[in-house]
Design an enzyme around this catalytic site. Sequence first.
Site, short mmCIF file in Angstrom:
data_model
loop_
_atom_site.label_atom_id
_atom_site.label_comp_id
_atom_site.label_asym_id
_atom_site.label_seq_id
_atom_site.Cartn_x
_atom_site.Cartn_y
_atom_site.Cartn_z
N LYS A 46 0.84 -1.45 0.10
CA LYS A 46 -0.34 0.28 0.66
C LYS A 46 0.70 1.27 -0.07
CE LYS A 46 -3.25 -2.36 3.20
NZ LYS A 46 -4.01 -2.19 4.50
N GLY A 47 2.55 0.70 0.50
CA GLY A 47 3.12 2.47 0.43
C GLY A 47 3.33 3.87 -0.23
N ASP A 103 7.61 3.03 -1.63
CA ASP A 103 7.51 3.67 -0.99
C ASP A 103 9.28 4.04 -0.73
OD1 ASP A 103 7.19 1.65 0.52
OD2 ASP A 103 5.89 2.15 1.68
N ASP A 106 14.21 -0.76 1.94
CA ASP A 106 15.30 -1.22 2.74
C ASP A 106 16.16 -2.04 2.44
OD1 ASP A 106 15.01 -0.69 5.79
OD2 ASP A 106 13.42 -2.00 6.29
N LYS A 134 17.22 3.41 1.82
CA LYS A 134 17.82 3.57 3.01
C LYS A 134 19.21 2.33 2.90
CE LYS A 134 14.76 3.38 7.04
NZ LYS A 134 13.76 2.19 7.97
N PHE A 155 13.33 4.62 11.52
CA PHE A 155 11.75 3.78 11.11
C PHE A 155 10.86 5.44 10.74
CE2 PHE A 155 7.50 2.13 11.41
CZ PHE A 155 7.73 1.43 10.25
N VAL A 156 10.32 5.62 9.14
CA VAL A 156 10.14 7.14 8.94
C VAL A 156 8.29 6.55 8.45
CG1 VAL A 156 11.91 8.09 7.95
CG2 VAL A 156 10.73 6.49 6.40
N ASP A 162 3.21 3.43 6.75
CA ASP A 162 2.57 3.73 7.80
C ASP A 162 3.73 2.99 8.79
OD1 ASP A 162 3.11 0.66 6.58
OD2 ASP A 162 2.22 0.14 8.16
N ARG A 168 -0.11 6.70 7.32
CA ARG A 168 0.23 6.70 6.25
C ARG A 168 -0.56 8.33 5.44
NH1 ARG A 168 1.04 1.73 3.97
NH2 ARG A 168 0.05 0.22 4.72
P1 IMP Z 1 12.58 -4.22 1.86
O1 IMP Z 1 11.72 -5.34 1.69
O2 IMP Z 1 13.32 -4.40 3.53
O3 IMP Z 1 13.32 -3.52 0.80
O4 IMP Z 1 11.32 -3.44 2.58
C1 IMP Z 1 10.85 -2.49 1.67
C2 IMP Z 1 9.16 -1.88 2.42
O5 IMP Z 1 8.77 -2.19 3.81
C3 IMP Z 1 8.82 -1.40 2.10
O6 IMP Z 1 8.06 -0.94 0.71
C4 IMP Z 1 7.90 -0.51 3.45
O7 IMP Z 1 6.45 -0.89 3.31
C5 IMP Z 1 8.00 -1.17 4.35
N1 IMP Z 1 9.22 -0.35 4.99
C6 IMP Z 1 10.96 -0.22 4.60
N2 IMP Z 1 11.21 0.42 5.84
C7 IMP Z 1 10.40 1.24 6.51
C8 IMP Z 1 9.84 2.59 7.46
O8 IMP Z 1 10.70 3.53 7.26
N3 IMP Z 1 8.80 2.80 7.27
C9 IMP Z 1 7.78 2.11 6.60
N4 IMP Z 1 7.91 1.06 6.37
C10 IMP Z 1 9.20 0.76 5.62
MG MG Z 2 4.37 -0.88 4.54
#
Ligand code: IMP
Ligand code: MG
Length: 184
Positions: A46-47, A103, A106, A134, A155-156, A162, A168
Amino acid sequence: MRSEMEQDILKVLITEEALQKRIGELGEALYEKFQGRRPLFLGVLKGSFVFMADLVRSCPLKSDVEFIAVSSYENATVSSGRVKINHDLQQDISGRDLIIVEDILDSGNTLAFLKDYFLTKGAASITLVTLLDKPSRRTKAIAADFAGFQVPDEFVVGYGLDYCQEYRNIPYIGILKPEVYGTP
Ligand code: IMP
Ligand code: MG
């Protein structure tokens, strides 16, 4: 007056004005890259829904819009490492030039998984656009083609992002007070 919701925000990291300015630049860069073609903007729900809405309006190309919904976080601030498709593509993407709209990048788990998934579905090309990056937390070898802002290892929330489905609708990117999510 700060809303009750905003009292959980430690500080504003990226203002609404800075978001709009940067998204304008991203829209122009995508316009340059895809001029004369018809890309498919593919938002990762959803982000990405707020970013997606602003990004497509900042890029005056003939294009299409699609979404996929995935989750990996299961209401925690640390990725579980597993990616689950909650709502799949509703159209054939074979032969299409995809602009994946995320969004935040990470660990890279989500985008590494999705990139493979879209290639197996026959995408002609994949361009990764993420509002936030990040890089300090990356465990997968994956990089965005276009990134709005680099953010520190905090954490943002806000602007679509969210914590446990909340925040959101905050119009800027803020850092959540650690006491809101407990000790990381
Ligand atoms: P990844 O799979 O670890 O790269 O994470 C991606 C997903 O994790 C993003 O699409 C976000 O929904 C969530 N996410 C990662 N870091 C944050 C944060 O700091 N705040 C909120 N959501 C996050
Ligand atoms: Mg998310």
